[in-house]
Design an enzyme around this catalytic site. Structure first.
Site, PDB file in Angstrom:
ATOM      1  N   ASP A 186      -4.065  -6.544   4.428  1.00 24.12           N
ATOM      2  CA  ASP A 186      -5.080  -7.448   4.978  1.00 24.12           C
ATOM      3  C   ASP A 186      -5.003  -8.853   4.389  1.00 24.12           C
ATOM      4  OD1 ASP A 186      -6.208  -5.626   6.730  1.00 24.12           O
ATOM      5  OD2 ASP A 186      -7.413  -4.704   5.151  1.00 24.12           O
ATOM      6  N   ASN A 202       0.847  -1.196   0.000  1.00 20.63           N
ATOM      7  CA  ASN A 202       0.000   0.000   0.000  1.00 20.63           C
ATOM      8  C   ASN A 202       0.885   1.249   0.000  1.00 20.63           C
ATOM      9  OD1 ASN A 202       0.628   0.658   2.858  1.00 20.63           O
ATOM     10  ND2 ASN A 202      -0.402  -1.289   3.199  1.00 20.63           N
ATOM     11  N   LYS A 243     -11.443  -4.107  18.503  1.00 23.74           N
ATOM     12  CA  LYS A 243     -10.047  -4.495  18.736  1.00 23.74           C
ATOM     13  C   LYS A 243      -9.632  -4.265  20.188  1.00 23.74           C
ATOM     14  CE  LYS A 243      -8.860  -3.821  13.863  1.00 23.74           C
ATOM     15  NZ  LYS A 243      -7.786  -3.957  12.874  1.00 23.74           N
ATOM     16  N   LYS A 303     -13.791  -0.055  15.198  1.00 29.54           N
ATOM     17  CA  LYS A 303     -12.464  -0.675  15.374  1.00 29.54           C
ATOM     18  C   LYS A 303     -11.990  -0.542  16.818  1.00 29.54           C
ATOM     19  CE  LYS A 303     -11.027  -0.177  10.579  1.00 29.54           C
ATOM     20  NZ  LYS A 303     -10.353   0.607   9.574  1.00 29.54           N
ATOM     21  N   LYS A 330       9.759 -16.225 -11.224  1.00 24.14           N
ATOM     22  CA  LYS A 330       8.923 -15.153 -11.768  1.00 24.14           C
ATOM     23  C   LYS A 330       7.759 -15.734 -12.574  1.00 24.14           C
ATOM     24  CE  LYS A 330       9.109 -11.098 -14.706  1.00 24.14           C
ATOM     25  NZ  LYS A 330       9.744 -10.538 -15.894  1.00 24.14           N
ATOM     26  N   PHE A 350      -4.653   2.751  14.740  1.00 26.80           N
ATOM     27  CA  PHE A 350      -4.937   3.771  13.733  1.00 26.80           C
ATOM     28  C   PHE A 350      -6.089   3.259  12.880  1.00 26.80           C
ATOM     29  CE2 PHE A 350      -1.803   7.271  13.232  1.00 26.80           C
ATOM     30  CZ  PHE A 350      -1.076   7.023  14.392  1.00 26.80           C
TER      31      PHE A 350
END
Ligand code: CTP
Length: 424
Positions: A299, A230, A365, A361, A309, A347
């Site tokens: 995730d 990301n 969590k 969250k 490859k 976060f």
């Protein structure tokens, strides 16, 4: 949800300028410059200090005047440069005493063996050594000299004596010296001395606390040349690690791949994948008082990693992905069994329904606090120097931090951590 400031919060945000440097706006710093070839590097240090907002007063020894002119320091500090002890007395103000009294920090860079030796023996025979003797401000020496002078037991004994008395030192580094020798004796980099100066001036309200911070992205490998990841740059987590260290915490930074250098003085562990991050986090959590999970963990990962490859053959292709462990969720369950329970900060990177998703969250969590940011904004989230965050707490309160630099937000987050630790 109403935005309420939790009670008992101490205002101790580390002030950071738009350039990302710590603001030293209300600080008066004396910069003592001794006679050595490294005197020119004191100019760069002065620039860093003034850019951060400090009011800097330069004192030069006679020998320093042989290497660089006072005009350079005067121009960059916007203050007169002090070179003579008796001129100042003639000004009807005992200059060195008033300067010594006003200083929040005294830096001597470069510091020669001669000046360090004089100070170690209480000799005050010029403007620099007299002001050093008269000040109650913390003193930071950055020595620079020939390697044989530096390793000379006479010098070492003088430094040791001053360290014992509480004086701070930023050790010289190894390299080729102006005198032709190779070895330890080069003045530390101006940025390193600047960071030590900030360290000396920062209140140690996290002293005695061990803080784990995760940062950056994770990479989930597809084959030897490709991966899923990301846009996380790691800037938020690194800013937190630096600020926590400056405030006296023992910091463990667990980072995915980033282009950033680890902040000085932190324990640094690098990982690549979410599974690797999980094992490092779990190995260290029991030692920590606070865990801040700023990392952007992928995730999902490919079900299999090709050892060679993957060649393109068909016009379209599919890849099976499996869910990665939710490290924070596991931590939330695990910390309930720990005594004392570490303070857990997560976060939430959201593009929509910020408040609802962050609150969910926080609850699911089992967190003490969550930093919610809207990553769809161009001035917040991934790969920028600023952020817009709302902090939500377990007791239902919250705090909208608005637009801040990531360094400022790190300070604000740690202010809340300090306040909540004090309540525990
Ligand atoms: N996190 C984690 N392990 C994961 C995913 C996320 O520890 N596998 C942590 C992040 O470090 C962050 C928090 O959980 O502190 C929230 O991450 P975020 O990406 O916002 O949300 P997710 O929990 O992944 O949920 P979703 O992607 O559905 O928004």
């Amino acid at each position: 949800m109403a935005l309420i400031q939790p009670s008992g919060m101490k205002k101790n945000v580390i002030h950071i300028s738009e350039t990302g440097l710590t603001m030293l706006e209300d600080k008066t710093i004396i910069l003592g410059v001794c006679g050595g070839i490294a005197a020119y590097k004191a100019v760069e240090l002065l620039r860093l200090l003034t850019k951060a907002g400090a009011d800097v007063h330069v004192i030069m020894t006679r020998a320093a005047l042989e290497f660089i002119t006072p005009l350079t320091f005067q121009t960059l500090s916007s203050n007169p440069v002090h070179t003579e002890l008796f001129n100042l007395i003639a000004e009807r103000e005992i200059g060195h005493i008033s300067l010594a009294d006003r200083a929040d920090l005294f830096i001597v860079a470069p510091a020669t063996a001669n000046v360090i030796g004089k100070i170690a023996y209480g000799i005050a025979d010029d403007i620099l050594t007299t002001t050093v003797m008269a000040t109650k401000a913390p003193l930071l020496f950055a020595p620079a000299m020939n390697v044989n002078m530096y390793t000379n037991p006479i010098y070492q004994e003088n430094e040791e004596k001053l360290r014992r008395l509480g004086y701070l030192f930023e050790a010289p580094v190894c390299g080729s010296l102006a005198c032709g020798w190779e070895g330890q004796g080069k003045l530390a980099a101006p940025e390193t001395i600047f960071e030590s100066a900030v360290m000396a001036l920062t209140e140690k309200d996290l002293s005695g606390q061990t803080i784990m911070i995760t940062a950056g992205p994770t990479r989930e490998e597809i084959d030897p040349v490709r991966y899923i990841s990301n846009h996380s740059s790691g800037k938020m987590g690194y800013a937190l690690a630096r600020a926590a260290r400056l405030r006296g915490a023992q910091v463990l930074l667990i980072s995915g791949p980033t282009a950033l250098a680890a902040p000085a003085g932190v324990q640094f562990i690098t990982i690549t994948s979410a599974v690797e991050m999980r094992s490092e986090v779990m190995a260290h959590v029991a030692e920590c008082d606070v865990v801040i999970k700023a990392a952007a963990v992928a995730d999902y990962r490919p079900l299999t990693r090709n050892s060679t490859k993957i060649k393109k053959s068909t016009d379209s292709t599919k890849m099976e992905l499996v869910k990665n462990p939710d490290i924070l969720c596991e931590l939330g369950k695990m910390v309930s069994g720990l005594n004392p329970r570490p303070f857990l900060v997560g976060f939430a990177a959201e593009t929509d329904a910020l408040i609802e998703n962050a609150a969910k969250k926080l609850h699911e969590k089992n967190l003490d606090m969550i930093v919610a940011n809207d990553v769809s904004q161009t001035d917040a989230g991934f790969n920028v120097d600023t952020n817009r965050a709302v902090l939500f707490f377990k007791d239902g309160s919250s705090c909208d931090c608005g637009l801040m630099t990531k360094d400022q937000l790190a300070g604000a987050i740690l202010d809340h951590v300090v306040a909540h630790l004090a309540e525990q």
